[in-house]
Design a protein around this motif. Structure first.
Motif, mmCIF file in Angstrom:
data_model
loop_
_atom_site.group_PDB
_atom_site.id
_atom_site.type_symbol
_atom_site.label_atom_id
_atom_site.label_comp_id
_atom_site.label_asym_id
_atom_site.label_seq_id
_atom_site.Cartn_x
_atom_site.Cartn_y
_atom_site.Cartn_z
ATOM 1 N N ASP A 206 -81.720 -79.153 -74.651
ATOM 2 C CA ASP A 206 -80.388 -79.441 -74.101
ATOM 3 C C ASP A 206 -80.323 -79.006 -72.640
ATOM 4 O O ASP A 206 -81.069 -78.135 -72.196
ATOM 5 C CB ASP A 206 -79.289 -78.670 -74.864
ATOM 6 C CG ASP A 206 -78.985 -79.285 -76.224
ATOM 7 O OD1 ASP A 206 -79.534 -80.368 -76.524
ATOM 8 O OD2 ASP A 206 -78.213 -78.667 -76.980
ATOM 9 N N ARG A 207 -79.376 -79.615 -71.937
ATOM 10 C CA ARG A 207 -79.098 -79.172 -70.579
ATOM 11 C C ARG A 207 -77.788 -78.394 -70.606
ATOM 12 O O ARG A 207 -76.796 -78.867 -71.145
ATOM 13 C CB ARG A 207 -78.994 -80.367 -69.637
ATOM 14 C CG ARG A 207 -78.759 -79.958 -68.198
ATOM 15 C CD ARG A 207 -79.172 -81.044 -67.231
ATOM 16 N NE ARG A 207 -79.042 -80.570 -65.865
ATOM 17 C CZ ARG A 207 -79.994 -79.885 -65.218
ATOM 18 N NH1 ARG A 207 -81.128 -79.593 -65.819
ATOM 19 N NH2 ARG A 207 -79.807 -79.497 -63.975
ATOM 20 N N LEU A 208 -77.796 -77.194 -70.033
ATOM 21 C CA LEU A 208 -76.594 -76.361 -70.055
ATOM 22 C C LEU A 208 -75.910 -76.396 -68.708
ATOM 23 O O LEU A 208 -76.573 -76.384 -67.660
ATOM 24 C CB LEU A 208 -76.939 -74.902 -70.364
ATOM 25 C CG LEU A 208 -77.355 -74.581 -71.787
ATOM 26 C CD1 LEU A 208 -78.840 -74.834 -71.951
ATOM 27 C CD2 LEU A 208 -77.051 -73.124 -72.104
ATOM 28 N N GLN A 209 -74.607 -76.427 -68.774
ATOM 29 C CA GLN A 209 -73.806 -76.327 -67.570
ATOM 30 C C GLN A 209 -72.777 -75.246 -67.878
ATOM 31 O O GLN A 209 -71.982 -75.407 -68.801
ATOM 32 C CB GLN A 209 -73.133 -77.660 -67.314
ATOM 33 C CG GLN A 209 -72.783 -77.850 -65.869
ATOM 34 C CD GLN A 209 -72.070 -79.150 -65.651
ATOM 35 O OE1 GLN A 209 -71.143 -79.473 -66.392
ATOM 36 N NE2 GLN A 209 -72.479 -79.900 -64.648
ATOM 37 N N ILE A 210 -72.851 -74.145 -67.151
ATOM 38 C CA ILE A 210 -71.981 -73.021 -67.481
ATOM 39 C C ILE A 210 -71.188 -72.624 -66.251
ATOM 40 O O ILE A 210 -71.738 -72.202 -65.237
ATOM 41 C CB ILE A 210 -72.796 -71.821 -68.008
ATOM 42 C CG1 ILE A 210 -73.690 -72.278 -69.176
ATOM 43 C CG2 ILE A 210 -71.865 -70.706 -68.461
ATOM 44 C CD1 ILE A 210 -74.781 -71.316 -69.531
ATOM 45 N N GLN A 211 -69.887 -72.785 -66.395
ATOM 46 C CA GLN A 211 -68.989 -72.482 -65.285
ATOM 47 C C GLN A 211 -68.533 -71.042 -65.441
ATOM 48 O O GLN A 211 -67.891 -70.690 -66.423
ATOM 49 C CB GLN A 211 -67.810 -73.435 -65.402
ATOM 50 C CG GLN A 211 -67.001 -73.578 -64.170
ATOM 51 C CD GLN A 211 -65.945 -74.653 -64.403
ATOM 52 O OE1 GLN A 211 -66.237 -75.747 -64.901
ATOM 53 N NE2 GLN A 211 -64.713 -74.323 -64.085
ATOM 54 N N VAL A 212 -68.897 -70.208 -64.456
ATOM 55 C CA VAL A 212 -68.533 -68.794 -64.534
ATOM 56 C C VAL A 212 -67.360 -68.529 -63.604
ATOM 57 O O VAL A 212 -67.439 -68.772 -62.400
ATOM 58 C CB VAL A 212 -69.733 -67.894 -64.164
ATOM 59 C CG1 VAL A 212 -69.314 -66.432 -64.122
ATOM 60 C CG2 VAL A 212 -70.874 -68.107 -65.147
ATOM 61 N N GLU A 213 -66.265 -68.052 -64.161
ATOM 62 C CA GLU A 213 -65.083 -67.701 -63.371
ATOM 63 C C GLU A 213 -65.040 -66.185 -63.233
ATOM 64 O O GLU A 213 -65.100 -65.474 -64.232
ATOM 65 C CB GLU A 213 -63.801 -68.158 -64.088
ATOM 66 C CG GLU A 213 -63.772 -69.644 -64.377
ATOM 67 C CD GLU A 213 -62.571 -70.015 -65.261
ATOM 68 O OE1 GLU A 213 -62.511 -71.197 -65.661
ATOM 69 O OE2 GLU A 213 -61.727 -69.142 -65.553
ATOM 70 N N ASN A 214 -64.918 -65.727 -62.029
ATOM 71 C CA ASN A 214 -64.882 -64.282 -61.816
ATOM 72 C C ASN A 214 -63.446 -63.792 -61.662
ATOM 73 O O ASN A 214 -62.846 -63.897 -60.600
ATOM 74 C CB ASN A 214 -65.700 -63.906 -60.582
ATOM 75 C CG ASN A 214 -65.706 -62.405 -60.360
ATOM 76 O OD1 ASN A 214 -65.223 -61.642 -61.196
ATOM 77 N ND2 ASN A 214 -66.255 -61.980 -59.235
ATOM 78 N N ALA A 215 -62.913 -63.229 -62.734
ATOM 79 C CA ALA A 215 -61.567 -62.643 -62.684
ATOM 80 C C ALA A 215 -61.630 -61.120 -62.640
ATOM 81 O O ALA A 215 -60.667 -60.434 -62.989
ATOM 82 C CB ALA A 215 -60.738 -63.132 -63.877
ATOM 83 N N LEU A 216 -62.781 -60.597 -62.227
ATOM 84 C CA LEU A 216 -62.900 -59.153 -62.016
ATOM 85 C C LEU A 216 -62.373 -58.830 -60.627
ATOM 86 O O LEU A 216 -62.103 -59.735 -59.827
ATOM 87 C CB LEU A 216 -64.375 -58.723 -62.100
ATOM 88 C CG LEU A 216 -65.131 -59.029 -63.388
ATOM 89 C CD1 LEU A 216 -66.630 -58.806 -63.182
ATOM 90 C CD2 LEU A 216 -64.618 -58.142 -64.523
ATOM 91 N N ASP A 217 -62.287 -57.543 -60.305
ATOM 92 C CA ASP A 217 -61.873 -57.137 -58.959
ATOM 93 C C ASP A 217 -63.062 -56.996 -58.026
ATOM 94 O O ASP A 217 -62.922 -56.468 -56.923
ATOM 95 C CB ASP A 217 -61.163 -55.774 -59.024
ATOM 96 C CG ASP A 217 -59.744 -55.942 -59.534
ATOM 97 O OD1 ASP A 217 -59.222 -57.069 -59.433
ATOM 98 O OD2 ASP A 217 -59.185 -54.956 -60.048
ATOM 99 N N GLU A 218 -64.243 -57.363 -58.467
ATOM 100 C CA GLU A 218 -65.427 -57.192 -57.633
ATOM 101 C C GLU A 218 -66.361 -58.368 -57.838
ATOM 102 O O GLU A 218 -66.185 -59.175 -58.747
ATOM 103 C CB GLU A 218 -66.128 -55.872 -57.975
ATOM 104 C CG GLU A 218 -66.583 -55.758 -59.427
ATOM 105 C CD GLU A 218 -67.263 -54.413 -59.714
ATOM 106 O OE1 GLU A 218 -66.607 -53.376 -59.513
ATOM 107 O OE2 GLU A 218 -68.432 -54.414 -60.136
ATOM 108 N N GLU A 219 -67.390 -58.440 -56.977
ATOM 109 C CA GLU A 219 -68.364 -59.528 -57.065
ATOM 110 C C GLU A 219 -69.161 -59.449 -58.356
ATOM 111 O O GLU A 219 -69.350 -58.367 -58.913
ATOM 112 C CB GLU A 219 -69.342 -59.418 -55.885
ATOM 113 C CG GLU A 219 -68.676 -59.566 -54.532
ATOM 114 C CD GLU A 219 -69.677 -59.403 -53.386
ATOM 115 O OE1 GLU A 219 -70.673 -58.676 -53.550
ATOM 116 O OE2 GLU A 219 -69.442 -60.022 -52.329
ATOM 117 N N THR A 220 -69.656 -60.592 -58.793
ATOM 118 C CA THR A 220 -70.525 -60.590 -59.959
ATOM 119 C C THR A 220 -71.505 -61.757 -59.858
ATOM 120 O O THR A 220 -71.448 -62.565 -58.911
ATOM 121 C CB THR A 220 -69.696 -60.654 -61.268
ATOM 122 O OG1 THR A 220 -70.531 -60.332 -62.379
ATOM 123 C CG2 THR A 220 -69.087 -62.040 -61.491
#
Ligand code: C2O
Ligand code: CU
Length: 483
Positions: free
Chosen positions: A75-89
């Motif tokens: 499979d091909r994965l597409q993963i959208q990561v949303e950063n709702a932390l107070d710092e970089e990730t």
């Protein structure tokens, strides 16, 4: 256009040709694209049982562990990561062989995802197996607060079992009110065995019992997501069969000494045939640290059996498309790990002349405290990392076989992880290993020598580091370039 590399980033090349190159047995497979959203945010989780309350955590998708990403090989994965932390990730897909730009290493392979930003990762599921995901930015705190989740890639034809279960193991340092102790990265943890906590969880909860039936065959996918704790699981008379390590199939075997040993980041797929009598209980005991054994969980047998005796279904997993290293033509490299408390003593005992000399002079005398002051405690070939950008410690010729002979010249265990590749563990202390297991993270005992071999077929700059996250943060990290 047929790409040479199964992880070639171009969607078009994958769709038109590479699938056949990866799966010669399934040339007609259609490639499925799978989309996921992972939101990293502060949240709450019930880590400790009642009467304690919820604990504040950082997590994906509002829970600990984060959502299980489960796809099929190819499979091909597409993963959208949303950063709702107070710092970089960032998110690193631990153990996956994917394009360098998707590896999730801040500054080295991508700009960190700023607070409020989104980044989409996209790659192919090349190998089937048990993997996991976690941040690579300030991992010692981000992972330690609960940011991690399982990533399962199913074989086209898995081994037959009655039930498949994922156990993500973690270890937390909680205060008396079940809050996560905020002493992340303290000097003692950094210079000793890392942040070993006081509360062990399975899938984010302190476990109690696990319901099973006599005669049942279970495939357990074990993932160690702890910052520092090493597990040595004893299933007593239920001695499991190990069928995969770090996601990669291995000749089915009983674990050495009866213990399933998992350093941080390591995985094992084990098959357990439930042999207890109806109504009985069997404890799974963690025996890794001598004198600190404890009961992890009880297998609780149902009153009705499933079948009288264990099934005799085959246990061998289909292999993954890994290039076989050629030991005769392999290029040889030496890597020495040193530092930590008592490092100087071990160095002296082991000959004292290992690594290059940029730190060697400091190791013997009173320089240790000075180094710890500067935050540099651990060294690979005499260098301590200060961030993710650094000159490569090794440059490997692409598409050639390489052997890395690693020496642990410290008084501590280290699970050593290489990104972007799996390697065969071919020898320990000069003795060939029995299973020549493929791993992406290999646990080295104090003073141990371990040789690994692999074909450097994935171009890019790859992290090479200890997965005790405090050791990594205190210098035990380097970059290996494949070019
Ligand atoms: Cu699991 Cu460099 O990480
Ligand atoms: Cu370490």
């Amino acid at each position: 256009m047929i790409s040479r590399f199964p992880w070639a980033p171009s969607r078009r090349s994958f769709l038109t040709g590479a699938a056949a190159a990866i799966f010669p047995l399934h040339p007609t497979w259609a490639v499925t694209s799978r989309t996921f959203i992972l939101r990293a945010a502060p949240g709450q989780a019930r880590i400790a049982p009642e009467p304690w309350g919820m604990s504040d955590v950082w997590c994906y998708g509002g829970k600990v562990p984060g959502p299980e990403i489960r796809v099929r090989q190819g499979d091909r994965l597409q993963i959208q990561v949303e950063n709702a932390l107070d710092e970089e990730t960032t998110v690193h897909w631990h153990g996956l062989r994917l394009p360098n730009a998707m590896d999730g290493v801040p500054h080295l392979t991508q700009r960190p995802i700023a607070a409020g930003e989104t980044f989409t990762y996209e790659f192919n599921a090349v190998d089937a197996g048990t993997f996991w995901y976690h941040p690579h930015q300030r991992s010692f705190e981000q992972v330690g607060r609960g940011l991690y989740g399982p990533l399962i890639i199913e074989e086209p034809e898995p081994v037959r079992v009655d039930r498949e279960v994922t156990w993500v193991l973690d270890d937390w340092r909680l205060t008396k009110s079940a809050a996560i102790s905020d002493d992340f990265g303290n000097g003692h943890d950094m210079s000793h065995n890392g942040r070993v906590g006081n509360t062990v969880t399975i899938n984010g909860r302190v476990p109690d019992t696990f319901a099973v039936k006599q005669g049942e065959r279970i495939r357990l996918r074990l993932i160690n997501a702890a910052n520092a704790r090493i597990f040595g699981l004893d299933f007593q008379d239920h001695e499991p069969t190990v069928i995969a390590l770090d996601g990669q199939p291995v000749a089915p075997h009983k674990p050495e000494g009866g213990l399933v040993v998992l350093g941080p980041a390591m995985r094992a797929d084990i098959v357990v045939d439930m042999r207890g009598s109806p109504g009985s209980r069997v404890s799974v005991i963690d025996r890794f640290y001598k004198g600190l054994e404890y009961q992890l969980i009880d297998l609780a047998f149902d009153a009705t059996p499933l079948r009288a005796s264990a099934p005799d279904w085959p246990l061998t997993l289909p292999s993954n498309p890994l290039p076989e290293p050629d030991l005769k033509s392999a290029v040889h490299h030496d890597v020495v790990f040193n530092g930590g408390m008592m490092g100087g003593m071990v160095m002296a005992e082991m000959g004292g002349n290992m690594g290059d000399d940029s730190s060697g002079g400091m190791m013997g005398g009173g320089g240790m405290m000075g180094m710890m002051h500067s935050g540099k405690i651990w060294f690979i070939n005499g260098k301590a990392a200060e961030g993710h950008i650094m000159e490569p410690m090794l440059t490997l010729d692409r598409d050639r076989s390489h052997v890395i002979a690693m020496t642990n010249a410290t008084a501590w265990h280290h699970p050593i992880h290489l990104h972007g590749h799996s390697f065969r563990v071919i020898a320990r202390n000069g003795q060939p290993t029995r299973h020549r297991e493929w791993q992406d993270t290999v646990l080295m005992a104090p003073r141990e020598k371990v040789e690994i071999a692999f074909v450097a077929d994935n171009p890019g700059d790859w992290m090479f580091h200890c997965h005790i996250l405090e050791h990594q943060a205190a210098g035990m990290m380097g970059v290996i370039r494949v070019a």
